[in-house]
Design a protein around this motif. Structure first.
Motif, PDB file in Angstrom:
ATOM      1  N   PHE A 153      -1.313   4.200  -1.463  1.00  0.00           N
ATOM      2  CA  PHE A 153      -2.666   4.051  -0.923  1.00  0.00           C
ATOM      3  C   PHE A 153      -2.701   4.624   0.489  1.00  0.00           C
ATOM      4  O   PHE A 153      -1.684   4.674   1.181  1.00  0.00           O
TER       5      PHE A 153
ATOM      6  N   MET B 133       0.828  -1.206   0.000  1.00  0.00           N
ATOM      7  CA  MET B 133       0.000   0.000   0.000  1.00  0.00           C
ATOM      8  C   MET B 133       0.863   1.257   0.000  1.00  0.00           C
ATOM      9  O   MET B 133       0.529   2.252  -0.660  1.00  0.00           O
TER      10      MET B 133
ATOM     11  N   THR C 255      -5.987  -4.218  -1.915  1.00  0.00           N
ATOM     12  CA  THR C 255      -5.568  -4.517  -0.541  1.00  0.00           C
ATOM     13  C   THR C 255      -5.858  -5.964  -0.175  1.00  0.00           C
ATOM     14  O   THR C 255      -4.995  -6.672   0.361  1.00  0.00           O
TER      15      THR C 255
ATOM     16  N   SER D 288      -9.838   0.228   3.041  1.00  0.00           N
ATOM     17  CA  SER D 288      -8.648  -0.608   3.134  1.00  0.00           C
ATOM     18  C   SER D 288      -8.627  -1.399   4.439  1.00  0.00           C
ATOM     19  O   SER D 288      -8.247  -2.583   4.459  1.00  0.00           O
TER      20      SER D 288
ATOM     21  N   GLU E  28      -8.954   0.338  -4.418  1.00  0.00           N
ATOM     22  CA  GLU E  28      -8.017   0.111  -3.325  1.00  0.00           C
ATOM     23  C   GLU E  28      -8.456  -1.076  -2.469  1.00  0.00           C
ATOM     24  O   GLU E  28      -7.620  -1.828  -1.957  1.00  0.00           O
TER      25      GLU E  28
END
Length: 279
Positions: free
Chosen positions: A101, A96, A185, A107, A181
């Motif tokens: 991110f 990440m 993740t 997430s 994302e």
């Protein structure tokens, strides 16, 4: 009144903290008769949502470890698959960071959902190695043989679980931007856990596991063991009944599949707001 809005791509909490820091300097230069009040602070709700999600993640970690201990009933055997959890989380945070991110609600929710996935591979590897140890092999030989037997299975499990979330990467619109994302993740956490299960878990088993008497033997069986054996025998009986009526089982499975498709097609579909019929 002064409204401060963030630019696209910036972090709301960081912007809010910077504004609050500037307000402290501004208030020092204002007359005593003038006061500054905050009417709306969006970062408060964001902080609360992230805190709730973090608590859910921590609670999920604890519950997974407790469940593993209840079934394995061995502290060393519990620690080995439990190490896959922090390794997967650290590896996911590293990716990440490389992808720029942010740690947000989506997430953290992805990590919470992945907690149940990341220990599956390690438990499969551990159980197979323990089976070889119970058969009289040394922990080192059991680790080699157990990893060789289920290595391809764990690899296929990991890739199939990660492939489920690939369509989210190609979704367009607002939904695609929101869940991009999230998909990355959870996919990274699953892949990292598979790598840990194929490397770290067999090594720890060969170093720390010791031969123990075969479970379920001995004069006195614990209550949990008796309950587990009863559930296992009930499952064996139900499985035998299903295998004796295989055509009926196939018909029932096809019926369930058709009904699932009918229910899915007839359900109302919307993204954020509820639709109203007849409008």
């Amino acid at each position: 009144m002064l409204a401060v809005t963030r630019q696209p791509g910036t972090n709301t909490v960081d912007v809010t903290n910077a504004v609050k820091a500037q307000l402290e300097d501004i208030e020092k230069e204002l007359p005593q008769s003038v006061t500054v009040n905050t009417l709306y602070d969006r970062s408060v709700s964001i902080d609360r949502a992230v805190s709730d999600t973090k608590f859910s993640l921590e609670l999920a970690l604890v519950l997974v470890v407790v469940v593993i201990f209840l079934f394995l009933r061995n502290l060393t055997a519990t620690i080995i698959p439990s190490l896959a959890l922090p390794m997967a989380v650290v590896g996911t945070f590293s990716v990440m960071y490389l992808l720029n991110f942010s740690i947000d609600t989506l997430s953290l929710m992805a990590l919470t959902l992945a907690v149940g996935f990341v220990v599956d591979d390690a438990i499969v590897m551990l159980e197979n190695i323990v089976r070889h140890i119970e058969l009289g092999e040394t922990p080192r030989d059991a680790a080699f043989k157990g990893a060789e037997e289920v290595g391809f299975t764990i690899l296929s499990m990991t890739l199939s679980l990660a492939a489920v979330f690939i369509p989210l990467l190609f979704m367009g619109g607002i939904i695609g931007k929101l869940f991009n994302e999230f998909a990355v993740t959870i996919m990274v956490s699953i892949l990292v856990s598979g790598f840990v299960s194929l490397t770290l878990t067999p090594m720890l088993c060969s170093r720390f596991l010791r031969p123990t008497p075969r479970r379920g033997t001995g004069g006195s069986t614990p209550r949990f063991e008796r309950a587990f054996e009863a559930a296992l025998h009930a499952y064996e009986r139900s499985l035998g009944s299903v295998m004796r009526h295989r055509p009926l089982t196939l018909v029932f499975s096809v019926l369930i599949l058709v009904l699932t498709g009918c229910c899915s097609s007839s359900s109302p579909k919307d993204s954020f707001r509820r639709t109203t019929r007849g409008n």
